[in-house]
Design a protein around this motif. Structure first.
Motif, mmCIF file in Angstrom:
data_model
loop_
_atom_site.group_PDB
_atom_site.id
_atom_site.type_symbol
_atom_site.label_atom_id
_atom_site.label_comp_id
_atom_site.label_asym_id
_atom_site.label_seq_id
_atom_site.Cartn_x
_atom_site.Cartn_y
_atom_site.Cartn_z
ATOM 1 N N GLN A 242 0.820 -1.199 0.000
ATOM 2 C CA GLN A 242 0.000 0.000 0.000
ATOM 3 C C GLN A 242 0.861 1.258 0.000
ATOM 4 O OE1 GLN A 242 -3.302 -0.280 -0.394
ATOM 5 N NE2 GLN A 242 -3.356 1.928 -0.684
ATOM 6 N N VAL A 243 2.061 1.168 0.580
ATOM 7 C CA VAL A 243 2.987 2.304 0.548
ATOM 8 C C VAL A 243 3.274 2.697 -0.903
ATOM 9 C CG1 VAL A 243 5.322 3.064 1.109
ATOM 10 C CG2 VAL A 243 4.025 1.685 2.757
ATOM 11 N N TYR A 244 3.494 1.701 -1.746
ATOM 12 C CA TYR A 244 3.749 1.954 -3.174
ATOM 13 C C TYR A 244 2.480 2.444 -3.871
ATOM 14 C CZ TYR A 244 4.791 0.821 -8.084
ATOM 15 O OH TYR A 244 4.965 0.863 -9.442
ATOM 16 N N THR B 1 1.971 9.152 -5.485
ATOM 17 C CA THR B 1 1.488 9.844 -6.697
ATOM 18 C C THR B 1 2.602 9.975 -7.727
ATOM 19 O OG1 THR B 1 1.971 11.956 -5.617
ATOM 20 C CG2 THR B 1 -0.291 11.114 -5.453
ATOM 21 N N SER B 2 3.834 10.056 -7.268
ATOM 22 C CA SER B 2 5.015 9.986 -8.132
ATOM 23 C C SER B 2 6.011 9.082 -7.425
ATOM 24 C CB SER B 2 5.613 11.376 -8.375
ATOM 25 O OG SER B 2 6.024 11.957 -7.147
ATOM 26 N N VAL B 3 6.860 8.438 -8.204
ATOM 27 C CA VAL B 3 7.744 7.424 -7.633
ATOM 28 C C VAL B 3 9.199 7.773 -7.933
ATOM 29 C CG1 VAL B 3 8.325 4.977 -7.557
ATOM 30 C CG2 VAL B 3 5.950 5.680 -7.949
ATOM 31 N N THR B 4 9.961 8.024 -6.870
ATOM 32 C CA THR B 4 11.384 8.291 -7.008
ATOM 33 C C THR B 4 12.177 7.043 -6.604
ATOM 34 O OG1 THR B 4 11.654 9.059 -4.737
ATOM 35 C CG2 THR B 4 10.948 10.690 -6.380
ATOM 36 N N GLN B 5 13.467 7.059 -6.885
ATOM 37 C CA GLN B 5 14.302 5.941 -6.458
ATOM 38 C C GLN B 5 14.314 5.809 -4.944
ATOM 39 O OE1 GLN B 5 15.742 3.576 -8.439
ATOM 40 N NE2 GLN B 5 16.062 2.591 -6.451
ATOM 41 N N ASP C 93 13.383 2.554 -2.761
ATOM 42 C CA ASP C 93 14.265 2.026 -1.717
ATOM 43 C C ASP C 93 13.491 1.806 -0.418
ATOM 44 O OD1 ASP C 93 16.383 2.115 -3.475
ATOM 45 O OD2 ASP C 93 17.171 4.028 -2.723
ATOM 46 N N THR C 94 12.576 2.719 -0.115
ATOM 47 C CA THR C 94 11.752 2.568 1.098
ATOM 48 C C THR C 94 10.855 1.346 0.999
ATOM 49 O OG1 THR C 94 11.726 4.955 1.528
ATOM 50 C CG2 THR C 94 9.961 3.655 2.515
ATOM 51 N N VAL C 95 10.222 1.163 -0.156
ATOM 52 C CA VAL C 95 9.368 -0.001 -0.367
ATOM 53 C C VAL C 95 10.173 -1.288 -0.214
ATOM 54 C CG1 VAL C 95 7.977 -1.253 -2.067
ATOM 55 C CG2 VAL C 95 7.718 1.229 -1.825
ATOM 56 N N LYS C 96 11.360 -1.298 -0.791
ATOM 57 C CA LYS C 96 12.208 -2.487 -0.705
ATOM 58 C C LYS C 96 12.593 -2.778 0.744
ATOM 59 C CE LYS C 96 16.535 -4.485 -2.424
ATOM 60 N NZ LYS C 96 17.717 -4.275 -3.296
ATOM 61 N N ARG C 97 12.940 -1.752 1.506
ATOM 62 C CA ARG C 97 13.290 -1.950 2.911
ATOM 63 C C ARG C 97 12.111 -2.516 3.695
ATOM 64 N NH1 ARG C 97 16.073 2.997 2.300
ATOM 65 N NH2 ARG C 97 14.273 4.123 3.194
ATOM 66 N N ASN C 98 10.912 -2.031 3.372
ATOM 67 C CA ASN C 98 9.718 -2.566 4.028
ATOM 68 C C ASN C 98 9.547 -4.052 3.735
ATOM 69 O OD1 ASN C 98 9.038 -0.092 5.130
ATOM 70 N ND2 ASN C 98 7.564 0.431 3.525
ATOM 71 N N PHE C 99 9.718 -4.406 2.464
ATOM 72 C CA PHE C 99 9.552 -5.808 2.080
ATOM 73 C C PHE C 99 10.616 -6.686 2.748
ATOM 74 C CE2 PHE C 99 7.187 -5.162 -2.247
ATOM 75 C CZ PHE C 99 6.168 -4.518 -1.560
ATOM 76 N N GLU C 100 11.842 -6.149 2.847
ATOM 77 C CA GLU C 100 12.900 -6.895 3.524
ATOM 78 C C GLU C 100 12.574 -7.077 5.001
ATOM 79 O OE1 GLU C 100 16.873 -5.716 0.915
ATOM 80 O OE2 GLU C 100 16.155 -4.342 2.477
#
Length: 426
Positions: A230-232, A236-240, A244-251
């Motif tokens: 849901q974070v992703y 409204t716009s997606v930066t690197q 990185d935040t989404v990836k850290r959450n998934f990790e």
């Protein structure tokens, strides 16, 4: 490793390719397939999509840990084993194109579809919804009648009322198991979606993938701390930096699932008044072990060896913290009441009753003095189930095994009904 081989498995034809995975046939492993994850994250039926390096490995690890837990409870799933950091082997299934959603709290799309329901409204039991998988029409919500009217049939299995009812109850069981598991990490499972398939033998199995794309997770029950996709979706716009935040959450999610299975540190002690009752006790022990309980059998008599009986009691009280005693004594049962009067641990009487003298043999187990709390059951399975219900209060895996057993009881009844129903003409 060649392009035609992954994890030591020779790949056959590409069966299907989705937004985040590929599914390959395994010609050397009949009835199985290989699912390969992609470093890709999507939302809004693929309208929003980005490459996310490392996501495939995180997804595969998360999925393996989730299905490892579900398989440990005794659930029948399609997952077999992880074979590389981005691929796993599963039983080959014809997928039923329905998403089964369970919700504990009202949030997200449910609020848009049900105005007037406040966010955070708690569903007891979990709310269940079904959606037809159709990206072009944004996966419309379907009712049970629409699923039945679709006339689905996969691998010779028609999806009728019994199948829909079974999947509904199976979905709730999966949600409750994972909800219990996440609670041990102080994380609230808010909602989740799963899918089912029909294997080549016509069995309905939990299939596909369960990872951070599949649920909403709120650490400490706080929506502001969400760590799911849901974070992703909310971006409204997606930066690197966002990726990185989404990836850290998934990790983080995958890490929390590590070592999730609780220690098997409880014990059921079965005390019999005579070695002649061993066969009865072995039946109890077998049922206990099937429920994941450790068991030890002892022989002692409260009448003939009271001091020894109390010494045995003290031995276990001094070394174990999670205990249940099951006492097996016929005729005049002093074993259960004596233990119950001298311990704070649960005591269950399961006398080896003689059918010809039932009321007399069981009376001493039932008519105990005041101040004693031992219970009495007749059948070995009932004794094991009662012990598991007690120990399951402190061990979510034992609780889960009991919950799965209830689901299997339903499946057995449905199968029996199918075998006997039908009009018999006069």
């Amino acid at each position: 490793m060649s392009a035609k081989e992954i994890g030591g498995h020779k790949l056959g034809q590409l069966l299907i390719e989705g937004k985040t995975k590929q599914v390959f046939d395994l010609p050397n492993r009949k009835g199985h397939c290989l699912i390969l994850s992609k470093d890709r994250i999507t939302a809004g039926d693929g309208v929003k999509a980005h490459d996310l390096a490392g996501k495939a490995a995180i997804s595969t690890l998360t999925n393996g840990r989730v299905f490892g837990l579900l398989n440990a409870t005794g659930l029948n799933t399609a997952f077999v084993e992880s074979v590389t950091d981005t691929a796993f082997v599963a039983k080959k299934c014809a997928m039923i194109p329905i998403e089964w959603v369970s919700r504990r709290l009202a949030t997200g799309s449910f609020l848009r579809r049900n105005p007037g329901v406040p966010e955070g409204f708690r569903f007891c039991p979990p709310k269940q919804e079904t959606f037809f998988k159709d990206d072009a029409n944004h996966d419309p919500q379907w009712c049970e009648e629409q699923i039945l009217a679709a006339g689905f049939e996969f691998n010779g299995r028609k999806i009728g009322r019994d199948e829909v009812d079974f999947m509904r109850q199976y979905t709730i069981v999966v949600f409750e198991i994972l909800e219990k598991a996440w609670a041990t990490r102080d994380c609230a499972l808010i909602d989740m979606k799963i899918e089912f398939g029909v294997d080549e033998e016509g069995n309905i199995l939990l299939a596909d993938v369960i990872d951070s794309d599949s649920w909403r997770l709120w650490p400490a029950g706080d929506k502001r701390l969400m760590v799911d996709k849901q974070v992703y979706r909310n971006l409204t716009s997606v930066t690197q930096s966002d990726l990185d935040t989404v990836k850290r959450n998934f990790e983080w999610v995958s890490k929390q699932l590590e070592g999730l299975l609780p220690k098997n540190d409880s014990l059921v002690v079965i005390l019999m008044g005579s070695a002649s009752d061993t066969a009865h006790c072995e039946k109890i022990a077998k049922h206990c072990q099937d429920l994941g309980l450790n068991v030890e059998l002892r022989v002692t008599s409260a009448h003939k060896g009271t001091r020894t009986t109390l010494d045995i009691l003290a031995e276990y009280e001094g070394t174990m913290g999670k205990l249940v005693f099951i006492t097996v004594a016929g005729r005049s049962n002093g074993l259960g009441p004596v233990l119950s009067g001298n311990t704070t641990y649960p005591v269950i009487n399961c006398p080896p009753v003689n059918p010809d003298n039932l009321t007399v043999d069981i009376w001493s187990s039932l008519n105990v003095p005041s101040g004693l709390g031992c219970s009495t059951v007749i059948y070995p399975e009932a004794a094991a189930l009662h012990a598991a219900q007690i120990l399951g209060l402190g061990n979510f895996l034992v609780w889960c095994k009991l919950r799965v057993k209830q689901l299997k009881n339903i499946a057995t009844l449905q199968k029996g009904d199918v075998n006997v129903k039908g009009v018999r003409t006069a």
